[in-house]
Design a protein around this motif. Structure first.
Motif, mmCIF file in Angstrom:
data_model
loop_
_atom_site.group_PDB
_atom_site.id
_atom_site.type_symbol
_atom_site.label_atom_id
_atom_site.label_comp_id
_atom_site.label_asym_id
_atom_site.label_seq_id
_atom_site.Cartn_x
_atom_site.Cartn_y
_atom_site.Cartn_z
ATOM 1 N N GLY A 77 -12.114 -0.495 -10.154
ATOM 2 C CA GLY A 77 -11.248 0.671 -10.316
ATOM 3 C C GLY A 77 -9.882 -0.111 -9.438
ATOM 4 N N GLY A 78 -8.477 0.642 -9.163
ATOM 5 C CA GLY A 78 -7.534 0.245 -8.881
ATOM 6 C C GLY A 78 -6.869 -0.969 -9.412
ATOM 7 N N CYS A 79 -5.319 -1.155 -8.379
ATOM 8 C CA CYS A 79 -4.094 -2.154 -9.429
ATOM 9 C C CYS A 79 -5.222 -3.484 -9.124
ATOM 10 C CB CYS A 79 -3.057 -1.762 -8.423
ATOM 11 S SG CYS A 79 -2.390 -0.692 -7.749
ATOM 12 N N VAL A 80 -6.209 -3.443 -8.867
ATOM 13 C CA VAL A 80 -6.444 -5.482 -9.013
ATOM 14 C C VAL A 80 -7.644 -5.028 -10.365
ATOM 15 C CG1 VAL A 80 -7.961 -7.089 -8.587
ATOM 16 C CG2 VAL A 80 -6.251 -6.406 -6.747
ATOM 17 N N ALA A 160 12.505 -5.352 -7.381
ATOM 18 C CA ALA A 160 11.738 -6.770 -7.448
ATOM 19 C C ALA A 160 10.758 -7.602 -6.623
ATOM 20 C CB ALA A 160 13.175 -7.463 -6.940
ATOM 21 N N TYR A 161 9.832 -6.813 -5.603
ATOM 22 C CA TYR A 161 9.012 -7.656 -5.082
ATOM 23 C C TYR A 161 7.830 -6.068 -5.591
ATOM 24 C CZ TYR A 161 9.853 -3.963 -2.216
ATOM 25 O OH TYR A 161 10.371 -2.108 -1.635
ATOM 26 N N CYS A 162 7.268 -5.784 -6.110
ATOM 27 C CA CYS A 162 6.711 -3.951 -6.341
ATOM 28 C C CYS A 162 5.529 -5.219 -7.696
ATOM 29 C CB CYS A 162 7.413 -3.041 -6.172
ATOM 30 S SG CYS A 162 6.012 -2.095 -6.289
ATOM 31 N N ILE A 163 4.509 -4.769 -7.777
ATOM 32 C CA ILE A 163 3.656 -4.784 -8.727
ATOM 33 C C ILE A 163 3.591 -3.627 -9.203
ATOM 34 C CG2 ILE A 163 1.698 -4.796 -7.468
ATOM 35 C CD1 ILE A 163 0.780 -7.224 -9.341
ATOM 36 N N VAL A 164 3.451 -2.269 -8.000
ATOM 37 C CA VAL A 164 3.260 -1.454 -9.205
ATOM 38 C C VAL A 164 3.149 -0.300 -10.243
ATOM 39 C CG1 VAL A 164 3.162 1.137 -8.270
ATOM 40 C CG2 VAL A 164 2.499 0.310 -5.950
ATOM 41 N N PRO A 165 4.300 -0.941 -10.776
ATOM 42 C CA PRO A 165 5.007 -0.598 -12.264
ATOM 43 C C PRO A 165 4.372 -1.040 -13.037
ATOM 44 C CG PRO A 165 7.091 -0.290 -11.054
ATOM 45 C CD PRO A 165 6.148 -1.476 -9.807
ATOM 46 N N PHE A 166 3.593 -2.161 -12.792
ATOM 47 C CA PHE A 166 2.740 -3.009 -13.912
ATOM 48 C C PHE A 166 1.480 -2.435 -13.894
ATOM 49 C CE2 PHE A 166 6.315 -5.252 -12.369
ATOM 50 C CZ PHE A 166 7.047 -6.010 -13.870
ATOM 51 N N VAL A 167 0.763 -2.225 -12.616
ATOM 52 C CA VAL A 167 -1.057 -2.241 -12.667
ATOM 53 C C VAL A 167 -0.633 -0.175 -12.224
ATOM 54 C CG1 VAL A 167 -1.201 -3.882 -11.261
ATOM 55 C CG2 VAL A 167 -0.084 -1.900 -10.362
ATOM 56 N N ARG A 168 0.408 0.150 -12.184
ATOM 57 C CA ARG A 168 0.074 1.774 -12.229
ATOM 58 C C ARG A 168 0.771 3.254 -13.422
ATOM 59 N NH1 ARG A 168 -2.770 4.525 -8.052
ATOM 60 N NH2 ARG A 168 -3.406 3.367 -6.808
ATOM 61 N N GLY A 169 1.522 1.828 -13.913
ATOM 62 C CA GLY A 169 2.244 2.695 -14.874
ATOM 63 C C GLY A 169 3.870 3.564 -14.937
#
Length: 442
Positions: A77-80, A160-169
């Motif tokens: 589970g999680g972001c990966v 700009a550096y953050c992946i969170v919106p792409f993996v947590r919506g």
């Protein structure tokens, strides 16, 4: 059935893992060590590249358990899991469940279904428009004196550096009544400290899923619940830290004297490139107001070193701001590209050896500030919430470990032979260690 959970990354992942753990225990599953687990649940992080690589290494190691006991399977589970999705099924055939942040609510039932359906695989990767509420999982013998409570999911900031919106919506706030009810239930079952979790708690209620309750109002309601002796929250985006929330530190006595306020850079030029939407002047003004409301507040932060286009002058400005604020602690990292982010497409990347040098210098500065902060506690009396036995010893006296209201680790001795786990104890601080305090119970 027996399960074993391995968690990487942020406190939100820790909170999600704990809820899954309590849900399985409530269904009469048993928690076990690695050697005899029937199911492994791996909760992952992809905010930086290194934790992501650790996940792949771990799955390779778990393959040995599957080879020895073919019925064993893994849930990731999680972001990966959200980032790479069902490709995990092909790369690791023993992975039979992948679930993202919005799939956590259905993960326990999926795991139980997979335990009885040997040929099935399940993917829970869809984002939802509303916060997916979870079934209550209050297992008294699985609770401690501290609890995490999610108040929201996702993020709308797209730094700009953050992946969170792409993996947590996108951001989705919970119903304030649901949050308060969960906190009230925890308190009724003996929980003394609650930490509210979200990617950006300061923007709670500002999205379309909000019910009109602001974060400051939510803090007021939770702080008033009988039995809650400490209230914490993380993470805060400086641009959304309102005056109402700042003033809460002056009004609410059980709101902890500690705040994590990510700076990321001390350069306005770099902050603009990062898309952070605040300046150093506005950040320092919020720090001033916080210390006016709660003079003894301990501030910690996050800093990225070597963001694309960062010059030596930009880095010097970061060091200067760190020294000006006098952070009690910080988490600092070298920038690394994350897939899909705006920063990954920027030119003028900083060379690895330059990033490493800057990081080492920054961390040396922070170590001195942290030591100063710890030394200031020597000779004071602190109230410590005991988390368990300490590995540190002082002769024959029992030693315990906990945290004070500033979030500092305190190891201390006590003449009593009783189990102090979960209690709040007054401790005289006798010595400052490198990353903790040493004392004696009063």
């Amino acid at each position: 059935m027996k399960f074993h959970i391995l968690t990487f990354g942020c406190q939100m992942n820790v909170g999600d893992s704990d809820w899954i753990r309590r849900s399985l225990l409530a269904a009469d599953w048993k928690e076990s060590g690695e050697d005899d687990a029937d199911v492994f649940i791996v909760n992952t992080c992809s905010v930086r590249e290194k934790p992501e690589q650790k996940v792949y290494s771990l799955l390779g190691r778990l393959a040995r358990h599957v080879a020895r006991r073919p019925a064993v399977f893994v849930a990731v589970g999680g972001c990966v899991a959200q980032q790479v999705g069902e490709t995990l099924f092909q790369r690791f055939p023993f992975v039979r469940l992948v679930f993202g942040a919005d799939g956590v609510a259905n993960a326990p039932s999926a795991i139980m279904r997979l335990a009885s359906e040997s040929g099935t695989r399940i993917s829970l990767l869809d984002f939802t428009d509303r916060y997916p509420e979870r079934a209550a999982a209050f297992v008294d013998d699985a609770l401690t004196a501290q609890a995490f409570v999610n108040i929201m999911q996702g993020c709308d900031n797209y730094c700009a550096y953050c992946i969170v919106p792409f993996v947590r919506g996108r951001q989705k706030s919970r119903s304030s009544d649901e949050v308060v009810a969960e906190c009230r239930e925890f308190a009724a079952r003996g929980v003394k400290e609650i930490t509210l979790l979200g990617q950006n708690v300061n923007s709670f209620g500002l999205d379309t899923a909000g019910d009109g309750t602001s974060f400051a109002q939510l803090l007021e309601r939770i702080a008033a619940i009988p039995g809650i002796m400490r209230l914490r929250f993380t993470t805060s985006h400086p641009k959304d830290l309102s005056d109402d929330v700042i003033s809460a530190f002056g009004r609410l006595s059980n709101l902890s004297s500690a705040l994590h306020l990510p700076l990321q850079s001390g350069s306005d030029h770099v902050l603009k490139k990062m898309g952070r939407r605040y300046t150093i002047a506005t950040y320092l003004e919020k720090v001033r107001k916080l210390r006016e409301a709660r003079p003894d507040i301990a501030l910690t932060t996050d800093i990225i070193v070597g963001f694309p286009t960062e010059t030596e002058d930009d880095f010097r400005e970061t060091v200067e701001v760190v020294q000006t604020v006098g952070f009690a602690g910080s988490y600092s990292f070298m920038y690394c590209d994350r897939p899909g982010t705006a920063a990954s497409r920027l030119d003028s990347k900083v060379e690895d050896e330059v990033k490493a040098r800057r990081l080492a210098e920054l961390q040396a500065v922070q170590e001195k500030l942290t030591q100063t902060h710890l030394c200031q506690a020597v000779g004071t009396r602190q109230r410590v919430l005991v988390e368990g036995a300490s590995s540190n010893k002082d002769g024959s006296l029992a030693a315990w470990r906990g945290r004070d209201e500033y979030g500092r680790v305190v190891n201390f001795t006590c003449s009593s032979s009783a189990d102090m786990t979960g209690s709040i104890c007054d401790v005289d601080i006798l010595e400052a260690k490198k990353h903790s305090l040493w004392g004696k119970a009063v």
